[in-house]
Structure formats: structure tokens, C-alpha cells
Design a protein around this motif. Structure first.
Motif, PDB file in Angstrom:
ATOM      1  N   ALA A  62       0.840  -1.206   0.000  1.00 67.64           N
ATOM      2  CA  ALA A  62       0.000   0.000   0.000  1.00 67.64           C
ATOM      3  C   ALA A  62       0.872   1.252   0.000  1.00 67.64           C
ATOM      4  O   ALA A  62       0.608   2.203  -0.746  1.00 67.64           O
ATOM      5  N   ASP A  63       1.929   1.258   0.814  1.00 64.16           N
ATOM      6  CA  ASP A  63       2.838   2.417   0.858  1.00 64.16           C
ATOM      7  C   ASP A  63       3.509   2.659  -0.488  1.00 64.16           C
ATOM      8  O   ASP A  63       3.813   3.793  -0.846  1.00 64.16           O
ATOM      9  N   ASN A  64       3.747   1.582  -1.243  1.00 68.42           N
ATOM     10  CA  ASN A  64       4.373   1.694  -2.567  1.00 68.42           C
ATOM     11  C   ASN A  64       3.364   1.966  -3.675  1.00 68.42           C
ATOM     12  O   ASN A  64       3.725   2.011  -4.844  1.00 68.42           O
ATOM     13  N   GLY A  65       2.078   2.105  -3.314  1.00 67.68           N
ATOM     14  CA  GLY A  65       1.068   2.432  -4.312  1.00 67.68           C
ATOM     15  C   GLY A  65       0.660   1.264  -5.194  1.00 67.68           C
ATOM     16  O   GLY A  65       0.069   1.469  -6.257  1.00 67.68           O
ATOM     17  N   ILE A  66       0.950   0.036  -4.753  1.00 62.97           N
ATOM     18  CA  ILE A  66       0.610  -1.157  -5.532  1.00 62.97           C
ATOM     19  C   ILE A  66      -0.783  -1.648  -5.149  1.00 62.97           C
ATOM     20  O   ILE A  66      -1.540  -2.097  -5.995  1.00 62.97           O
ATOM     21  N   LEU A  67      -1.101  -1.553  -3.875  1.00 61.25           N
ATOM     22  CA  LEU A  67      -2.432  -1.839  -3.360  1.00 61.25           C
ATOM     23  C   LEU A  67      -2.995  -0.576  -2.731  1.00 61.25           C
ATOM     24  O   LEU A  67      -2.236   0.262  -2.241  1.00 61.25           O
ATOM     25  N   GLU A  68      -4.303  -0.473  -2.737  1.00 64.01           N
ATOM     26  CA  GLU A  68      -4.981   0.630  -2.065  1.00 64.01           C
ATOM     27  C   GLU A  68      -5.903   0.025  -1.007  1.00 64.01           C
ATOM     28  O   GLU A  68      -6.570  -0.972  -1.255  1.00 64.01           O
ATOM     29  N   MET A  69      -5.897   0.625   0.173  1.00 65.57           N
ATOM     30  CA  MET A  69      -6.807   0.188   1.227  1.00 65.57           C
ATOM     31  C   MET A  69      -8.119   0.944   1.053  1.00 65.57           C
ATOM     32  O   MET A  69      -8.151   2.169   1.162  1.00 65.57           O
ATOM     33  N   VAL A  70      -9.195   0.206   0.757  1.00 64.80           N
ATOM     34  CA  VAL A  70     -10.501   0.791   0.491  1.00 64.80           C
ATOM     35  C   VAL A  70     -11.450   0.398   1.613  1.00 64.80           C
ATOM     36  O   VAL A  70     -11.608  -0.797   1.896  1.00 64.80           O
TER      37      VAL A  70
END
Length: 144
Positions: A62-70
């Protein structure tokens, strides 16, 4: 505890990519996200990884912008971003390499199929800008 070597300031794109997704848990999380996993529990059940390791890897992705926490009710889902979805050819390439070299002939394994045709994908190839098929000996790295 051994400190992890960082490559986020390297001039090599491969080194920076490995820095973002290079450990096996992260790549398997991305694989599972492509397969439809979205919840912490989904990833944990699929991978059998310790919760603290999974939590650390999900946060890093998430920090690397690969996953987003929704947000999703009282919890949240982990969803691939455009940057994460761009890893699809990487996952396919690893899968195809594994199919070719990690199994004995005839040994059963999972398959990635085209939903429309129900058939395995054609092997990935690397092409030059003009469409020519490129082999490793046809390339060079111009270092900075």
C-alpha cells in the motif's frame, strides 16, 4: 534482526522494482489480488503466512502504491491500483517460467486461462519497437 538492503535509490529499474515487490510474499499477495483476494483473511487463508508478516507486506504494498486500502464496512479491502495492475505481465511471466521449469513433465499445476476461450495464454515474448522478436543477446543496458 538483519537489516534489509534497500535499492530505492539505484539507477537500475530492476533493482528499484525488486525493492518494491521483490520478496516472495509480496509477489504472492499480488498474485492472489489478481485472483480476487481483497480481505486480510483471504490472503491469510490462501498463503498460510503469519499475520504479522502479512500485515507488514500489505502495508508495504500500500505504501508503494501497488495496493490501495478501500473502506468496506468495519474493515477495508486491499485493491490493486493501476500501478499494481501493471504487474500483471510480471506475474504471467513468472507463472510461465514456473510452468516450463519448476514442474516435472506431466506434474499437475494450476493454469491461467483466457476467460473467453478457456485456453492457456500464449507464451509472453519481448519485441522491439518495430515488432521484431528480441532475445537477450539483442539488447544492451545503457548505464547512467
Amino acid at each position: 534482526m538483519v537489516k534489509r538492503t534497500r535499492f530505492d535509490e539505484e539507477s537500475c529499474p530492476v533493482a528499484r522494482s525488486v525493492d518494491a515487490v521483490g520478496d516472495w510474499w509480496s509477489l504472492l499477495i499480488v498474485r492472489d489480488a489478481f485472483d480476487g483476494s481483497r480481505r486480510f483473511g483471504d490472503f491469510q487463508r490462501s498463503l498460510g503466512v503469519a499475520k504479522n508478516i502479512l500485515s507488514t507486506r500489505l502495508k508495504a504494498l500500500a505504501d508503494n502504491g501497488i495496493l490501495e486500502m478501500v473502506p468496506s464496512g468495519a474493515r477495508h479491502d486491499y485493491v490493486l491500483t493501476a500501478k499494481g495492475e501493471a504487474l500483471f505481465p510480471v506475474i504471467v511471466a513468472l507463472r510461465q517460467w514456473g510452468e516450463a521449469f519448476a514442474f516435472a513433465p506431466g506434474e499437475p499445476h494450476s493454469e491461467l486461462l483466457d476467460r473467453c476461450e478457456g485456453r492457456p495464454l500464449r507464451a509472453l515474448e519481448v519485441h522491439a519497437a518495430d515488432g521484431r522478436l528480441i532475445a537477450p543477446e539483442d539488447t544492451e543496458v545503457r548505464k547512467v
